[in-house]
Write a protein that holds these residues in place. Structure first.
Motif, PDB file in Angstrom:
ATOM      1  N   THR F  13       0.841  -1.211   0.142  1.00  0.00           N
ATOM      2  CA  THR F  13       0.018   0.036   0.061  1.00  0.00           C
ATOM      3  C   THR F  13       0.886   1.369   0.097  1.00  0.00           C
ATOM      4  O   THR F  13       0.263   2.511   0.036  1.00  0.00           O
ATOM      5  CB  THR F  13      -0.946  -0.036   1.280  1.00  0.00           C
ATOM      6  OG1 THR F  13      -0.200   0.092   2.476  1.00  0.00           O
ATOM      7  CG2 THR F  13      -1.737  -1.111   1.486  1.00  0.00           C
ATOM      8  N   TYR F  25       1.351  -1.081   4.378  1.00  0.00           N
ATOM      9  CA  TYR F  25       1.432  -2.518   4.675  1.00  0.00           C
ATOM     10  C   TYR F  25       1.763  -3.142   3.163  1.00  0.00           C
ATOM     11  O   TYR F  25       1.490  -2.675   2.161  1.00  0.00           O
ATOM     12  CB  TYR F  25      -0.025  -2.981   5.015  1.00  0.00           C
ATOM     13  CG  TYR F  25      -0.591  -2.600   6.356  1.00  0.00           C
ATOM     14  CD1 TYR F  25      -0.239  -3.176   7.212  1.00  0.00           C
ATOM     15  CD2 TYR F  25      -1.285  -1.358   6.265  1.00  0.00           C
ATOM     16  CE1 TYR F  25      -0.637  -2.722   8.535  1.00  0.00           C
ATOM     17  CE2 TYR F  25      -1.483  -0.931   7.827  1.00  0.00           C
ATOM     18  CZ  TYR F  25      -1.300  -1.625   8.812  1.00  0.00           C
ATOM     19  OH  TYR F  25      -1.816  -1.222  10.175  1.00  0.00           O
ATOM     20  N   ARG F  27       0.279  -6.237   1.825  1.00  0.00           N
ATOM     21  CA  ARG F  27      -1.059  -6.874   2.043  1.00  0.00           C
ATOM     22  C   ARG F  27      -0.869  -8.384   1.272  1.00  0.00           C
ATOM     23  O   ARG F  27      -0.974  -8.305   0.179  1.00  0.00           O
ATOM     24  CB  ARG F  27      -2.312  -5.989   1.410  1.00  0.00           C
ATOM     25  CG  ARG F  27      -3.519  -6.656   1.668  1.00  0.00           C
ATOM     26  CD  ARG F  27      -4.723  -5.733   1.370  1.00  0.00           C
ATOM     27  NE  ARG F  27      -5.981  -6.299   1.818  1.00  0.00           N
ATOM     28  CZ  ARG F  27      -6.806  -7.292   1.587  1.00  0.00           C
ATOM     29  NH1 ARG F  27      -6.450  -7.805   0.475  1.00  0.00           N
ATOM     30  NH2 ARG F  27      -7.888  -7.428   2.230  1.00  0.00           N
ATOM     31  N   SER F  31      -7.352 -16.493   2.546  1.00  0.00           N
ATOM     32  CA  SER F  31      -8.591 -16.999   2.878  1.00  0.00           C
ATOM     33  C   SER F  31      -8.338 -18.110   3.813  1.00  0.00           C
ATOM     34  O   SER F  31      -7.877 -19.064   3.646  1.00  0.00           O
ATOM     35  CB  SER F  31      -9.161 -17.376   1.611  1.00  0.00           C
ATOM     36  OG  SER F  31     -10.437 -18.103   1.697  1.00  0.00           O
ATOM     37  N   ARG F  32      -9.458 -17.990   4.792  1.00  0.00           N
ATOM     38  CA  ARG F  32      -9.268 -19.019   5.843  1.00  0.00           C
ATOM     39  C   ARG F  32     -10.729 -19.119   6.548  1.00  0.00           C
ATOM     40  O   ARG F  32     -11.694 -18.287   6.217  1.00  0.00           O
ATOM     41  CB  ARG F  32      -8.300 -18.693   6.815  1.00  0.00           C
ATOM     42  CG  ARG F  32      -8.946 -17.364   7.428  1.00  0.00           C
ATOM     43  CD  ARG F  32      -7.377 -16.815   8.299  1.00  0.00           C
ATOM     44  NE  ARG F  32      -7.680 -15.651   8.963  1.00  0.00           N
ATOM     45  CZ  ARG F  32      -7.610 -14.428   8.554  1.00  0.00           C
ATOM     46  NH1 ARG F  32      -7.293 -13.980   7.348  1.00  0.00           N
ATOM     47  NH2 ARG F  32      -8.190 -13.578   9.399  1.00  0.00           N
ATOM     48  N   ASP F  33     -10.879 -20.052   7.160  1.00  0.00           N
ATOM     49  CA  ASP F  33     -12.001 -20.526   7.980  1.00  0.00           C
ATOM     50  C   ASP F  33     -12.675 -19.260   8.578  1.00  0.00           C
ATOM     51  O   ASP F  33     -14.103 -18.810   8.645  1.00  0.00           O
ATOM     52  CB  ASP F  33     -12.202 -21.603   8.863  1.00  0.00           C
ATOM     53  CG  ASP F  33     -11.997 -22.887   8.136  1.00  0.00           C
ATOM     54  OD1 ASP F  33     -12.166 -22.868   6.913  1.00  0.00           O
ATOM     55  OD2 ASP F  33     -11.733 -23.939   8.832  1.00  0.00           O
ATOM     56  N   ASP F  34     -11.878 -18.350   9.199  1.00  0.00           N
ATOM     57  CA  ASP F  34     -12.497 -17.552   9.892  1.00  0.00           C
ATOM     58  C   ASP F  34     -12.438 -16.036   9.313  1.00  0.00           C
ATOM     59  O   ASP F  34     -12.845 -15.087   9.574  1.00  0.00           O
ATOM     60  CB  ASP F  34     -11.915 -17.368  11.450  1.00  0.00           C
ATOM     61  CG  ASP F  34     -10.407 -16.792  11.339  1.00  0.00           C
ATOM     62  OD1 ASP F  34      -9.862 -16.684  10.307  1.00  0.00           O
ATOM     63  OD2 ASP F  34     -10.132 -16.286  12.553  1.00  0.00           O
ATOM     64  N   SER F  35     -12.129 -16.043   8.065  1.00  0.00           N
ATOM     65  CA  SER F  35     -12.155 -14.839   7.283  1.00  0.00           C
ATOM     66  C   SER F  35     -11.980 -15.197   5.592  1.00  0.00           C
ATOM     67  O   SER F  35     -10.939 -15.419   5.214  1.00  0.00           O
ATOM     68  CB  SER F  35     -11.218 -13.814   7.644  1.00  0.00           C
ATOM     69  OG  SER F  35     -11.549 -12.595   6.999  1.00  0.00           O
ATOM     70  N   ALA F  36     -12.904 -15.137   4.943  1.00  0.00           N
ATOM     71  CA  ALA F  36     -12.975 -16.149   3.576  1.00  0.00           C
ATOM     72  C   ALA F  36     -12.164 -14.758   2.786  1.00  0.00           C
ATOM     73  O   ALA F  36     -11.493 -15.493   1.763  1.00  0.00           O
ATOM     74  CB  ALA F  36     -14.420 -16.185   2.953  1.00  0.00           C
ATOM     75  N   TRP F  37     -12.431 -13.796   2.880  1.00  0.00           N
ATOM     76  CA  TRP F  37     -11.521 -12.788   2.218  1.00  0.00           C
ATOM     77  C   TRP F  37     -10.774 -11.720   3.055  1.00  0.00           C
ATOM     78  O   TRP F  37     -10.914 -10.635   3.141  1.00  0.00           O
ATOM     79  CB  TRP F  37     -12.442 -11.832   1.441  1.00  0.00           C
ATOM     80  CG  TRP F  37     -13.270 -12.561   0.307  1.00  0.00           C
ATOM     81  CD1 TRP F  37     -12.952 -13.803  -0.159  1.00  0.00           C
ATOM     82  CD2 TRP F  37     -14.296 -11.913  -0.698  1.00  0.00           C
ATOM     83  NE1 TRP F  37     -13.676 -14.099  -1.365  1.00  0.00           N
ATOM     84  CE2 TRP F  37     -14.630 -12.823  -1.604  1.00  0.00           C
ATOM     85  CE3 TRP F  37     -14.901 -10.595  -0.780  1.00  0.00           C
ATOM     86  CZ2 TRP F  37     -15.513 -12.579  -2.855  1.00  0.00           C
ATOM     87  CZ3 TRP F  37     -15.697 -10.543  -2.042  1.00  0.00           C
ATOM     88  CH2 TRP F  37     -15.949 -11.427  -2.688  1.00  0.00           C
ATOM     89  N   GLY F  38      -9.812 -12.560   4.031  1.00  0.00           N
ATOM     90  CA  GLY F  38      -8.936 -11.802   4.758  1.00  0.00           C
ATOM     91  C   GLY F  38      -7.609 -11.801   4.117  1.00  0.00           C
ATOM     92  O   GLY F  38      -7.443 -11.979   3.144  1.00  0.00           O
ATOM     93  N   ALA F  39      -6.574 -11.133   5.155  1.00  0.00           N
ATOM     94  CA  ALA F  39      -5.357 -10.723   4.670  1.00  0.00           C
ATOM     95  C   ALA F  39      -4.336 -10.860   5.656  1.00  0.00           C
ATOM     96  O   ALA F  39      -4.838 -10.479   6.854  1.00  0.00           O
ATOM     97  CB  ALA F  39      -5.250  -9.520   3.701  1.00  0.00           C
ATOM     98  N   MET F  41      -1.412  -8.421   6.897  1.00  0.00           N
ATOM     99  CA  MET F  41      -0.898  -7.159   6.892  1.00  0.00           C
ATOM    100  C   MET F  41       0.466  -6.927   7.399  1.00  0.00           C
ATOM    101  O   MET F  41       0.431  -6.887   8.598  1.00  0.00           O
ATOM    102  CB  MET F  41      -1.892  -6.165   7.309  1.00  0.00           C
ATOM    103  CG  MET F  41      -3.456  -6.399   6.744  1.00  0.00           C
ATOM    104  SD  MET F  41      -3.668  -5.867   5.090  1.00  0.00           S
ATOM    105  CE  MET F  41      -4.001  -4.131   5.545  1.00  0.00           C
TER     106      MET F  41
END
Lengths: 334, 334, 334, 334, 334, 334
Positions: F13, F25, F27, F31-39, F41
């Motif tokens: 960024t 960051y 970035r 993608s994981r069980d507790d955030s499908a569109w996570g990252a 940072m």
């Protein structure tokens, strides 16, 4: 608030007073992260015909012992209410969460149900189950049979058992039940440590109580299942809940008179038992060795028998930890 | 960088070329959160005398199988180098982290060592162990014995085995080794799925390879340990690494000709096997039932035999999951 | 030693008697493996002006319910002490470790705070929090609002609620508060199982107590947050802690008269609810189906409504376990 | 050994060439600590009648998305082979271990199936499943439908979608399929990151590929299930596998032209979304706030819209971590 | 049943009344999933000669503190019974499961042994250990020494300590013991929170009780071990259990008069302590900073000293959580 | 597809070409069980002024080493772009998930970042980070400094280090950098096992590379932070990115010529190191003992020094496992 005023949250979906066969559940509300309004559902079958005595048959007190769950699940599916004179309450998977997990204790709270009596109505899930048996099911029963085996970490010669009790008339009734079970071995036990036992809870209420150890290793064989099924039916006949003949079989009476029967490990490693179950052992004889798996060329630690008798129980896994009971020697009573 | 140029990080603390007995380690550096400069230490013993052939004996390929680790640990402590004509390399705890945990696979990386060959020098811990056997130990060996049992979840009739191989001379040498082992049963196997097997790695290098299944359940009995110890000594005599006589015993030859030998579960529940290990089975006969532990009064799911033969292997635990192999039927070869 | 003599170890960093706004913590020492002298820090805000009544507003009693934490966190940041006549104590994250983890119960001890009252000063972390509310905060309060939603596993029509109480004057004050909240739905509840509830603890001390269920699924929408923020401000106005007008909105009164309102699953699988929240349901109508995900071609298990009404609450996840409450039907009260 | 020579270990228990309905399994051997000879059993249904085209319909690619599994499980139970002209292969629980666990990824290996293509025959369980679709099932298909929803952590406006493809004739066929599905919204997507996608694997083989996002939160409503069931049937009619009429419905076309559609969190805390799904958003408008749950009186971190459009997708849980995508804004195409 | 009637299940394998040296175990039966008849084995050594006083020396009360376990393990191996006048009971690994795991609390039940007194005979494993000390070992003792260090998360200037007690004669005896230990620092402590302490249990029984903090970080140095070994021997000489001279060393007397000595974190991040252990600090001086590791360019949170003195203890890990005690300042008493 | 064609998914960024200070960051979508569109940072700071050389400064390569993260986080907050001649890229928390967890390796994939080079754009999270440094950041740099300490399980004398390199001119530049850092000790290292090292990746690209070990134990002291801050500033001055004088300090040159410097444990237990860091050791002297915590009265296992020198590094925790490196002896070079 006094505990005795608290109400157990378990609600049965069966009516224990109704004639006929009912298959249902003991429903225990259990709020948790993955189900805020969930419940533990313990299967129960009631077979009732008229006004005879009540038998309470349980398996799965420990969740990795299979003779009880299978023999009682088959009984629940096959028992004809018309053939019954009285009531048979069958709970094949007493600590159901443990049975589903295949573990001795409950995966919910690590509770060992057989060490949780008299339980608590506001305690852990396992304590609530104990409290329900203590205050609802045991009082209904005349005859109580609790089928155990060794589970994943112990293996036993198959035996039925009863306790030495202060009330000798009660003890005699229990002993008659034990003999009627017709397991290959019988054991009269003087309980050293009764704390929390379902056995003691039933006996203290004056019930006829019979228990068993029918094998182990977390497995079940066609042979041990047949022993369990024969025993269950024999008991119903013996107590006149079923018509018919007792299917008799020879039984050897065993005794474990004191703490010298037990051999305990003071080392970690791999277990070499020098005798197999049922083999005779002489006092002083080499009974077991524990080999260190951290290296080679180091001699094992040796354990010798402190009594003569036959090998009645053993630590089942090949891997041993310090403190494990390696072997139990029983005397044959003639 | 090409994999073949990478060096395996394992360093032995023994000298494979030195005469006499050495007890040491295969040291595999393993940096992790609880030890930045730690290592996995796999015990190894080398017994060498002069210039004869090399035997490589392994146990603990799976960590919950005990006949190999105990028989070989005892051999490592007792083998007299002066009695040996050649070299015996003994690795009783091949996948040592799995042996220490008492699990089939490695607790470090869930690696199934027997499905990890040829391994990788820069892979997981289990893959590094495989690579070290592939590139360092197997090339030293003439004769390879890998002792298996059923582990916690399978139980077998005790047998020694060899594979059907393209090189019939090699196969004959393996078969002679298998027979010399003198287990109660023998099995000639046509491997359907050789992917990653230690067996195949050894055979592809032209080695004489013998394997076994000597029991199971994650336990070990005095009887099966005796079979293993006799077999190990017989093999050394057969291949002239030890002087002496083969201690012979009767052996029944078995065969598992095709996929119909296997019975697989399509349901979850508790397992009732209608036959015990070694009992004869007729095609079409009821072989197993899976009972649902979520309720009572529901009939079990039945599984019938698709072949005649005898029950050679079984799912050991009382608890069964969908997909589990319940039973294996073998034909007796006359 | 008698429990009532033990002192709760929580120390506030704010002075509840001081005028103005203070943002601070309830500090609960918590010694553990990763911090021997650590503490759980529960955020608290006190807004005080003079000598009026005390409102105690809480969210995060369950850690996966968000309308309370957000509405109260915003209130804590914005409430002007000069506009307040009395004292507002705001604890937006009551079971703070659960809020940080996003779970219903505490990750430290699996404690369900709303089932832990009256708590123990020497108990688990969750029991210590309950004890502090029981013995320190509730006694200070006149009005208590505890904002709940369904959490990850339940979804509700948004409603405010109060209990049927033995003291009808108290009940009337609670009911007036519930109505002043102006949620889309209202519910008068006859508590069947009050064991351990914060609600009951507050009511037993004679406090005005209002609670809510404002949505669920472990999420929060702009719409349900607006309901919460309006309700919070309305309550302060209603109890004359804030000047101003109540922002009124229409509210439907619901009732759940008995256990037939609840539909419970006796199977595991995937949930098909045939109605959505707020839709009318007829007694006898197909309400839900549970489909087995272990195979195809097997029909689902059907669940029918035992009452008429509207779907007021549901199991939220698509995955269902035996024992889960699938749906709740409420009657509309006219 | 070259990967392309390795054989995938999955064996189907159905015959894909046989007419009629078959319910069976894709059996994937999986040796593990709790079952040495276990398997993953992925349910499959084949409905075939004569020689028409083949449709491959999948759900459960991610295990916490329920519209696909339920709509396809119901289709598998109800589809009449006589009504079909061709073949329909239905895999409602594609990543079956994830569906059973209710998680996006596989509990066995944390594999995200939709990022695992083309897979490996000797890889992890998830990679083996991908390889089986890549090399066995996709080649059989003409039309591929993969039904997704948001899962536990995302929520979407319900839409069907297809990709912008280099082959415009193929793209037109996909687009016709997408429109025939008749979801409330449609989306034409330019894939930025195609690595490992099932979509790309199917499209690269020249197949007609349609996908969807039909809701989310790890739940399913009667409304979104109805959309899925209508869409599935419409697709079969559109591609002439079923006779009948398309049940049409209005659909809004959306577009997400660039990275400015996405709003990403740079803080941890609790999420306040200022708009609900489907609401219009203006560029520059306050869209979301993240509130710190470690204290009170600290202002939130604000996030503004970088585009105008409508809120098409959102982070579902109330709890947010740094890096999470908070919201997605789509343009309405007229 | 009244608790006081329950019998503690621990059985010693040594005879506390026998002269000479005995190395054995306190055997605590512990039934669990991986060993139904297992036990926790707590090593104990008794060195006795005639009828003098009894010293009870313990280490490993917390499992990640090493000066006690090493100094006492060495003492147990080297103490000559002929040199002893009385009895020395040595338990170097008091909470043995915690010592084996290297954690402050027990891995079995997360029990903090030093907060579990007086324990329960029917409680958790840790509570049973406490009860055994409370009811069996403490009553035998005249002099009790419990050696602590900071463990993994704290670091201390090395000091011996005793408590301010209501019985001034008892306090004087304790203080003499503390001084005889000859640690570099001494501390007279007014216990603010005595709940569950072993210290208080011993003192309430009228025993001479000395404790220490000898370093920390979960490590041990040659220097701090030497302090412990000297102190242990000095104590035995001082109380005339051993002949010889006290090996004296200079000691600085410290005091921590009130809560202002403690600095507690209200933020998460990385810890920068501006002083090292033993350095002087001025009231108001910058003492510590917590830096946020979620981003760069954000300033740290500063913590200032509220008293003057020297830095006597600190949070050891570089990572800090909200609520952690960062630093403790002690006054030097002249 | 060829790996080299795959694009790394990390997006910065910040704009590395822009003058001034930017905090942002790297970035990495995850993608994981507790955030499908996570990252993930990863914080990064760029300070640039005109066209001078580029320094790349990293800390947190291992997540439990704190001198790098703190010194660089402080530098990022304080460096004035006007004072800089060129560009300084600062990544204080290189393996950010490990830093947040306080662990050596990543809690996501157990990846040891310093053994993961050159990484993979389609690999695990840790491999993707390595690939981004390999292909994006290292090519931008002229001077690379990677600050290490011992972490939770090792403790070091504080030293700066460089490698023996084939290009002697490059080695000289590195050595000049190492000396300019002015740590109390310096070490010229001949890398035995360069597999996967960041060091080697940088050196192979011809960069000036300096590394350090500045303490350990998972802690940080005011003293070691001061060494790090001085070293960082000295390096910038030395390479003319900053004006000013080098703050010089005396440095002792060390050497670890061969494997005899390392002492490795062949037993489990508690560690008694007979020397403290920096103390002289004689070859043959008793250096360490490992005491068994499973019993008392068993002698320790002794380890002797194989070289003379001074104790330069040690196993930090009091608990030792088989295979751990106990101690490292370095020679002083004059």
């Amino acid at each position: 608030m006094s505990e005795t005023l608290l109400r157990n949250p378990i609600r049965p979906t069966v009516d224990f007073e109704r004639d006929g066969v009912q298959h249902g559940y003991l429903r225990l509300p259990y709020s948790r992260d993955d189900s805020a309004w969930g419940a533990v559902m313990i299967p129960v079958t009631v077979v009732k015909n008229g006004s005879g005595p009540t038998a309470l048959f349980t398996g799965g007190n420990h969740g990795d012992e299979y003779e009880g769950p299978l023999a009682l699940s088959k009984l629940a599916s096959s028992l004809d209410p018309k053939a019954v004179a009285g009531r048979v309450i069958i709970v094949p998977f007493m600590n159901a969460p443990a049975v589903w997990a295949g573990t001795r204790t409950s995966p919910i709270d690590q509770g060992n149900l057989n060490r949780s009596f008299p339980g608590r109505p506001d305690g852990t899930v396992t304590q609530k189950i104990a409290d329900y048996f203590q205050r609802s099911l045991l009082p209904m029963a005349d005859l109580v049979l609790d089928i155990h085996s060794g589970g994943k970490t112990l293996d036993f010669l198959p035996f039925a058992a009863c306790h030495v009790l202060p009330d000798k008339a009660q003890q005699a009734r229990c002993e008659a039940g034990m003999r009627a079970f017709c397991a290959p071995y019988c054991m009269r036990m003087l309980e050293q440590d009764a704390q929390g036992l379902y056995d003691t809870a039933a006996e203290a209420l004056g019930k006829v109580f019979v228990t068993t150890e029918l094998g182990g290793g977390g497995s079940i064989s066609a042979r041990t299942l047949a022993i369990a099924e024969r025993g269950v039916r024999n008991l119903l006949v013996h107590f006149e809940l079923l018509d018919g003949e007792i299917e008799s079989a020879e039984s050897v009476m065993l005794d474990m008179p004191d703490g010298d029967c037990y051999v305990c490990s003071e080392s970690d490693g791999l277990l070499e038992l020098c005798k197999d179950l049922g083999e005779p052992v002489q006092a002083g004889e080499l009974l077991a060795r524990v080999h260190d798996a951290r290296g080679t060329g180091v001699g094992p630690v040796d354990y010798h028998a402190r009594r003569s008798g036959l090998l009645a129980a053993r630590h089942f896994p090949g891997r041993v930890q310090i403190g494990d009971t390696l072997a139990v020697i029983a005397e044959v009573v003639r």
